[in-house]
Design a protein around this motif. Structure first.
Motif, PDB file in Angstrom:
ATOM      1  N   LYS A 163       2.976 -10.211  71.796  1.00 55.41           N
ATOM      2  CA  LYS A 163       4.429 -10.150  71.961  1.00 55.41           C
ATOM      3  C   LYS A 163       4.992  -9.081  71.042  1.00 55.41           C
ATOM      4  O   LYS A 163       4.420  -8.788  69.991  1.00 55.41           O
ATOM      5  N   MET A 164       6.107  -8.486  71.433  1.00 60.11           N
ATOM      6  CA  MET A 164       6.781  -7.510  70.584  1.00 60.11           C
ATOM      7  C   MET A 164       8.087  -8.092  70.089  1.00 60.11           C
ATOM      8  O   MET A 164       8.872  -8.658  70.867  1.00 60.11           O
ATOM      9  N   ASN A 165       8.321  -7.991  68.781  1.00 60.80           N
ATOM     10  CA  ASN A 165       9.538  -8.534  68.184  1.00 60.80           C
ATOM     11  C   ASN A 165      10.630  -7.474  68.185  1.00 60.80           C
ATOM     12  O   ASN A 165      10.597  -6.521  67.399  1.00 60.80           O
ATOM     13  N   ALA A 191      12.755  -9.358  76.769  1.00 61.38           N
ATOM     14  CA  ALA A 191      11.542  -9.735  76.041  1.00 61.38           C
ATOM     15  C   ALA A 191      10.413  -8.783  76.419  1.00 61.38           C
ATOM     16  O   ALA A 191      10.225  -8.471  77.593  1.00 61.38           O
ATOM     17  N   LEU A 192       9.670  -8.335  75.415  1.00 59.44           N
ATOM     18  CA  LEU A 192       8.630  -7.343  75.643  1.00 59.44           C
ATOM     19  C   LEU A 192       7.248  -7.967  75.478  1.00 59.44           C
ATOM     20  O   LEU A 192       7.004  -8.735  74.544  1.00 59.44           O
ATOM     21  N   LEU A 193       6.363  -7.603  76.375  1.00 61.93           N
ATOM     22  CA  LEU A 193       4.965  -8.018  76.320  1.00 61.93           C
ATOM     23  C   LEU A 193       4.110  -6.762  76.291  1.00 61.93           C
ATOM     24  O   LEU A 193       4.187  -5.927  77.195  1.00 61.93           O
ATOM     25  N   ALA A 194       3.310  -6.635  75.244  1.00 59.37           N
ATOM     26  CA  ALA A 194       2.412  -5.486  75.105  1.00 59.37           C
ATOM     27  C   ALA A 194       1.047  -5.863  75.667  1.00 59.37           C
ATOM     28  O   ALA A 194       0.478  -6.900  75.310  1.00 59.37           O
ATOM     29  N   TYR A 196      12.297  -5.356  63.837  1.00 60.12           N
ATOM     30  CA  TYR A 196      12.322  -5.734  62.429  1.00 60.12           C
ATOM     31  C   TYR A 196      13.752  -5.870  61.907  1.00 60.12           C
ATOM     32  O   TYR A 196      14.153  -5.227  60.943  1.00 60.12           O
ATOM     33  N   GLY A 197      14.529  -6.738  62.583  1.00 57.02           N
ATOM     34  CA  GLY A 197      15.888  -7.014  62.140  1.00 57.02           C
ATOM     35  C   GLY A 197      16.826  -5.837  62.258  1.00 57.02           C
ATOM     36  O   GLY A 197      17.830  -5.764  61.543  1.00 57.02           O
ATOM     37  N   GLY A 198      16.537  -4.895  63.149  1.00 56.39           N
ATOM     38  CA  GLY A 198      17.408  -3.749  63.357  1.00 56.39           C
ATOM     39  C   GLY A 198      17.077  -2.555  62.492  1.00 56.39           C
ATOM     40  O   GLY A 198      17.759  -1.525  62.559  1.00 56.39           O
ATOM     41  N   THR A 199      16.020  -2.636  61.672  1.00 60.19           N
ATOM     42  CA  THR A 199      15.673  -1.512  60.802  1.00 60.19           C
ATOM     43  C   THR A 199      14.868  -0.440  61.513  1.00 60.19           C
ATOM     44  O   THR A 199      14.721   0.665  60.995  1.00 60.19           O
ATOM     45  N   VAL A 200      14.315  -0.763  62.676  1.00 61.11           N
ATOM     46  CA  VAL A 200      13.526   0.211  63.433  1.00 61.11           C
ATOM     47  C   VAL A 200      14.161   0.392  64.799  1.00 61.11           C
ATOM     48  O   VAL A 200      14.417  -0.589  65.502  1.00 61.11           O
ATOM     49  N   ALA A 225      -0.631  -8.967  64.694  1.00 59.86           N
ATOM     50  CA  ALA A 225       0.003  -8.905  66.013  1.00 59.86           C
ATOM     51  C   ALA A 225       0.763 -10.205  66.272  1.00 59.86           C
ATOM     52  O   ALA A 225       0.216 -11.294  66.061  1.00 59.86           O
ATOM     53  N   PRO A 226       2.007 -10.142  66.716  1.00 64.16           N
ATOM     54  CA  PRO A 226       2.751 -11.362  67.017  1.00 64.16           C
ATOM     55  C   PRO A 226       2.193 -12.059  68.260  1.00 64.16           C
ATOM     56  O   PRO A 226       2.016 -11.435  69.306  1.00 64.16           O
ATOM     57  N   ASP A 227       1.887 -13.332  68.131  1.00 65.84           N
ATOM     58  CA  ASP A 227       1.394 -14.153  69.244  1.00 65.84           C
ATOM     59  C   ASP A 227       0.272 -13.461  70.013  1.00 65.84           C
ATOM     60  O   ASP A 227       0.383 -13.209  71.218  1.00 65.84           O
ATOM     61  N   PRO A 228      -0.831 -13.154  69.358  1.00 69.02           N
ATOM     62  CA  PRO A 228      -1.931 -12.477  70.077  1.00 69.02           C
ATOM     63  C   PRO A 228      -2.586 -13.410  71.088  1.00 69.02           C
ATOM     64  O   PRO A 228      -2.740 -14.617  70.842  1.00 69.02           O
ATOM     65  N   GLU A 229      -2.968 -12.847  72.222  1.00 69.41           N
ATOM     66  CA  GLU A 229      -3.619 -13.607  73.287  1.00 69.41           C
ATOM     67  C   GLU A 229      -4.691 -12.754  73.938  1.00 69.41           C
ATOM     68  O   GLU A 229      -4.666 -11.519  73.859  1.00 69.41           O
ATOM     69  N   VAL A 230      -5.605 -13.444  74.617  1.00 67.04           N
ATOM     70  CA  VAL A 230      -6.604 -12.781  75.450  1.00 67.04           C
ATOM     71  C   VAL A 230      -6.459 -13.342  76.849  1.00 67.04           C
ATOM     72  O   VAL A 230      -6.573 -14.560  77.053  1.00 67.04           O
ATOM     73  N   TRP A 231      -6.172 -12.466  77.813  1.00 64.66           N
ATOM     74  CA  TRP A 231      -6.056 -12.876  79.207  1.00 64.66           C
ATOM     75  C   TRP A 231      -7.394 -12.675  79.892  1.00 64.66           C
ATOM     76  O   TRP A 231      -8.055 -11.636  79.703  1.00 64.66           O
ATOM     77  N   LEU A 232      -7.780 -13.672  80.694  1.00 68.63           N
ATOM     78  CA  LEU A 232      -9.074 -13.637  81.356  1.00 68.63           C
ATOM     79  C   LEU A 232      -8.900 -13.733  82.864  1.00 68.63           C
ATOM     80  O   LEU A 232      -8.043 -14.487  83.351  1.00 68.63           O
ATOM     81  N   ALA A 233      -9.711 -12.999  83.589  1.00 69.80           N
ATOM     82  CA  ALA A 233      -9.715 -13.072  85.048  1.00 69.80           C
ATOM     83  C   ALA A 233     -10.519 -14.293  85.489  1.00 69.80           C
ATOM     84  O   ALA A 233     -11.224 -14.939  84.710  1.00 69.80           O
ATOM     85  N   ALA A 234     -10.413 -14.596  86.777  1.00 75.34           N
ATOM     86  CA  ALA A 234     -11.081 -15.787  87.303  1.00 75.34           C
ATOM     87  C   ALA A 234     -12.598 -15.665  87.222  1.00 75.34           C
ATOM     88  O   ALA A 234     -13.297 -16.677  87.104  1.00 75.34           O
TER      89      ALA A 234
END
Length: 1001
Positions: free
Chosen positions: A555-557, A563-566, A766-770, A808-817
């Protein structure tokens, strides 16, 4: 009088049985609504509680006041249906033979029943502990050996706190974070700081202040009475507050969902039973009206002999009322039995169906309605003059008044259905709006039943003139009126409801499947412990080198409604699910748009590095230092620093042990400038070499690389950066303190994003700093995970811009079937710690068990039951022909018409009625669907708006609108229903033919 009444019932016992059966069916339908609602509510509670997060199932409280001297537990609250768990926690440092680590020492009531001991036993005595297996390996503690617990170095002096010798009696497996028993408490299930479990006396022996905890853990039984539950929770929270505890919970969110789901069930199910009851009343009206017509002569003779009108009314009413009232008990029992079978078949958990007062009240209302329908059916015969009753051949009455009334009622029903659909469909779902299909079907049926008479009669006359007897007589049967038009109305309503219910179920099923795919994103999704983005990408690519079944995401903060998903876009097409709800953009094209150019990096591998730096234009009283930030593919970070640079060109050796075994990527170059005057220098970073002189990163590579500067402002200027023959040139000349960081960044200046909904030109992080300049590279209707208000961005690009430091915020691994069975172990072998797993199949199954799905099950069952009522109506009309061969087609036998022709005409007439009612009913279903599809409850967390309309209120990102049209597969159950009714026509024709042929032989 009683004997006469029984004699009348025995003489027409067939009609009495029909009346009893139809009334029992109406009573059963009325009872089934509240009975099914009660069972479905219990099932819904179990489903929602099981699917709730731990925070939604637990009331957590803690008290950090000094309590180690007080060994007497304070009074603990009790809430029916909740498990009360007490605990104590303190932090410290656990030391073994090899190393030491920060740890939490915890006691929790009932912990030995929930800890998975893999070796040894649970701690039961004083100064006994159990360690997590990985912690024991890391600090070097063996089973049966002692370890030492000391206060953490960051704490202040603690009187009486001495090192504590503890004996390790067992090793345990890390608890599952989704187990409600642990209340999602970080000290108990956290990954980085392990928990050491001990007895309460052991924590007291530490003679340190502990944090006392109390957790109230909900079970499904707690939600049986919501009002009582709320009152009990208020008392429990007040008791906790009085004891010095601070309570917190997301339980109100779960209670809100349960209330909304119960309301959906209450409105949808009870109103779904209304059409069934009305259909029963209609069939009963047809039966009673036909029975009264059978005894017209009897009623005429009774009136001719001077029997008072009130007595004639009472006898006729009592003959109908007796079987109606007898049907109450069997009707209720039938409804109970059917509901029990339906609950066992379709409801999750197969909840127990219990009789209750509401179902009895609804049954009584249905029986009273049946009684009213029977009395209404007798009005015409009881108000006909004696001469009309005694006439063998009835005089055909003009349809002006009756037909006009029916047409007016039909028009009003159509208008009512339209208003309900239009005014409620765009803002709400369920409730009284679900009566729209019934109103539309009833209105169209009443109007059409009267209008088809004239064209059917003309068709019949034309066919007779041409000698087509079967066709002509069948058409005249449809046009002759009597009870025929009521059968058409019945069939119109039945197929209108059936078509609407099938369309609603089919489109809702498609929406659930697509929403599950949107919300989860892939066939399987693994949540992993926090780690740097580079480590996440490296581990996933190592486990799946070809990029066929695994993809890293995070996720991107950013401060934005979007909402952004990387995602690792190179694997997007192979791994992500891509339902039709996303739109026309294909995943391959989305991946190309997200990452138009590959990421290039500056890499080096050496234990020591010589950095060539040229420094000019430096004030005499100023000093300049250089810091390089490096990172391995596995996420290990290192900063190497040259404290003081000398004017001119020099080489400076720095130690880079992190990069000795694996290549490191240069992530940042920063300058440390200390001056009392003006910030001014001219610095060039040149070749990076190993001690042997081999060039690791050439000056030309530094000069030709793309470099990014921080956000500039008048209060925080940035240096001038550009290529130079000797390498990367950095210049500063300002009186304001500058930000002297530069980043190697090959991502486009404006990050390309594929978005749904509005996407601003600049996002803040980052709270508006970037400030993050972005551009829309592609558009989708919905994006994975975030729906209608979200965007996708390439993970490597995003890491360059927003995640230079930290995990990384909320890191995940997506898997195919088709991911291999050992993929989790592969990922863990590459450094990932898998915390939990979600699947699209599991999410889809959840939607199939929530309130809308349970309501749609009942709607479908009610619609198919209506088909059975329609078949019963066809059989009733056949049975009512008994004893009246002079009023049917059988009278034509005396005119020389063959019996085979008459039977074919009778069958054709019934076929014509069924097919006409079916066509009109399907037209009613189509009209209802066009107008009222928005009234169908699809999601437990809200309704939907049809395509092209705007959802009111706050946008719901996960509400995937159902398709406008159902799939062609719904034609199959409709065809089966038509086949059943046509088969019923064959049976009804044979019944009527046997009786009439016997009467005319």
């Amino acid at each position: 009088m009683t004997a006469l009444l029984w004699a009348m019932v025995r003489a027409r016992r067939g009609l009495a049985v029909i009346t009893l059966v139809l009334t029992a069916a109406a009573a059963a339908a009325a009872a089934a609504g509240p009975l099914y609602q009660q069972a479905a509510t219990r099932s819904l509670q179990e489903v929602e509680v099981s699917a709730a997060t731990v925070a939604e199932r637990v009331v957590s409280a803690q008290n950090s006041e000094p309590q180690w001297r007080d060994q007497t537990p304070s009074s603990l609250p009790y809430v029916p249906g909740f498990q009360t768990v007490e605990g104590r926690v303190l932090d410290g440092v656990a030391s073994g033979e090899l190393d030491r680590t920060q740890a939490f020492v915890a006691w929790r009531s009932g912990m030995c029943e929930h800890l998975v001991i893999v070796k040894g036993r649970c701690a039961t005595g004083e100064r006994e502990v159990v360690l997590r297996t990985d912690t024991a390996d890391r600090i070097g503690v063996q089973l049966g050996r002692d370890m030492e617990l000391t206060p953490p170095a960051t704490t202040g002096p603690d009187d009486g706190a001495q090192p504590l010798r503890l004996t390790v009696v067992g090793f345990y497996q890390r608890p599952a974070g989704d187990d409600p028993y642990w209340a999602d408490r970080e000290p108990l299930v956290g990954q980085r700081i392990p928990a050491v479990f001990a007895t309460e006396r052991t924590l007291a022996a530490a003679r340190r202040d502990t944090v006392r905890t109390v957790d109230l853990i909900a079970t499904p039984a707690a939600f049986a009475d919501m009002d009582t539950l709320r009152a009990e929770l208020e008392d429990a929270e007040a008791e906790l507050e009085a004891g010095g505890y601070n309570a917190d919970s997301d339980l109100p969110e779960l209670l809100k969902r349960l209330d909304e789901g119960t309301a959906q069930l209450g409105s949808s199910l009870l109103l779904a039973a209304v059409p069934l009851v009305l259909l029963c009343w209609l069939v009963l009206f047809i039966a009673v009206a036909g029975g009264v017509e059978q005894r017209r002569g009897e009623l005429g003779l009774t009136a001719l002999r001077g029997v008072p009108a009130r007595t004639r009314w009472w006898l006729a009413t009592a003959e109908t009322a007796l079987p109606v009232l007898i049907a109450i008990v069997p009707g209720y029992l039938i409804g109970y039995a059917v509901t029990t079978a339906l609950a066992l078949t379709v409801l999750p958990g197969a909840p127990l169906v219990e009789p209750e007062v509401t179902s009895v009240v609804y049954t009584a209302v249905a029986v009273l309605g049946a009684l009213a329908a029977g009395m209404l059916a007798q009005v015409r015969a009881l108000t006909t003059p004696v001469l009309g009753l005694l006439r063998r051949a009835r005089v055909r009455r003009r349809r002006g008044l009756v037909g006009g009334i029916e047409a007016m009622v039909g028009a009003l029903a159509l208008v009512a259905g339209y208003q309900v659909a239009v005014f409620d469909g765009d803002s709400a779902s369920g409730g009284i709006a679900l009566l729209a299909p019934l109103c539309i079907g009833l209105g169209l049926g009443l109007v059409a039943a009267r209008l088809i008479g004239l064209p059917a009669e003309r068709l019949g006359r034309r066919a007779l003139r041409k000698g087509r007897l079967r066709t002509g007589l069948a058409a005249l049967t449809l046009a002759r009126g009597g009870g025929t038009h009521w059968i058409v109305v019945l069939l119109t309503v039945v197929f209108g409801l059936l078509g609407f219910a099938l369309a609603a179920g089919d489109t809702a099923g498609q929406a659930w499947e697509q929403r599950a795919e949107v919300q989860i994103g892939a066939d399987r999704v693994l949540s992993v412990a926090p780690l740097p983005a580079t480590s996440l990408v490296s581990a996933v690519r190592a486990a799946d080198p070809q990029g066929r079944y695994a993809m890293a995401t995070m996720k991107m903060n950013v401060n934005s409604e979007t909402a952004l998903l990387a995602v690792d876009s190179s694997r997007l097409a192979a791994v992500a699910l891509w339902p039709q709800a996303y739109g026309t953009l294909r995943p391959e094209e989305a991946a190309r748009l997200l990452k138009p150019a590959p990421v290039t990096s500056l890499e080096l591998q050496a234990a020591e590095v010589d950095v060539t730096v040229t420094l000019d234009a430096l004030d005499a009283d100023a000093t300049v230092g250089l810091t390089l930030r490096l990172a391995t593919a596995q996420g290990r970070q290192s900063q190497v620093r040259v404290d003081r640079l000398q004017p001119g060109t020099h080489q400076y050796r720095v130690k880079t042990e992190v990069c000795a075994q694996a290549p490191c990527r240069l992530k940042q170059v920063s300058i440390d400038h200390f001056t009392r005057g003006r910030y001014r220098f001219d610095l060039t970073v040149g070749d990076l070499r190993d001690p042997s002189g081999r060039v690791l990163v050439a000056a030309a590579a530094l000069a030709g690389h793309h470099w990014r500067l921080p956000e500039t402002s008048a209060a925080r200027p940035v240096p001038e950066v550009g290529p130079a023959p000797a390498g990367l040139r950095i210049r500063v000349d300002t009186t304001v303190t500058p930000d002297l960081r530069v980043f190697p960044d090959t991502a486009p200046e404006r990050l390309p994003m594929v978005a749904a909904g509005r996407l601003p030109d600049v996002l803040l992080g980052y709270g508006g700093t970037v400030r993050l300049p972005v551009e829309r590279a592609g558009t989708m209707n919905l994006v994975p995970r975030h729906g209608a208000q979200g965007a996708l961005v390439d993970l490597e690009y995003a890491d360059m811009r927003l995640n230079q430091e930290g995990d990384a915020p909320d890191p995940e691994v997506w898997l195919a079937a088709d991911a291999p069975a050992d993929i989790v172990s592969r990922l863990e072998a590459n450094g990932l710690n898998v915390l939990s797993e979600r699947t699209a199949e599991g999410r889809w199954q959840l939607y199939r068990e929530q309130a809308p799905a349970l309501a749609l099950w009942f709607l479908a069952a009610a619609a198919f039951t209506g088909v059975a009522f329609a078949a019963g109506g066809l059989l009733v009309t056949a049975v009512l022909e008994r004893g009246h061969p002079d009023e049917g087609l059988a009278v034509l036998r005396g005119q020389g018409v063959r019996g085979r022709v008459l039977r074919g005409a009778a069958l054709g007439g019934r076929f014509a009625i069924v097919l006409t009612g079916t066509v009109i009913g399907l037209l009613a279903a189509a009209g209802s669907w066009v107008l009222a599809r928005g009234v169908v409850p699809v999601y437990a967390d809200g309704g939907f708006a049809p395509t092209g309309t705007r959802l009111p209120g706050v946008a719901r990102p996960f509400l995937v609108p159902p398709p406008d049209l159902p799939s062609p597969m719904i034609a199959l159950p409709i065809a089966v229903a038509v086949l059943v009714l046509l088969t019923t026509c064959l049976l009804a024709t044979r019944v009527a033919a046997r009786v009439n042929e016997g009467a005319t032989s």
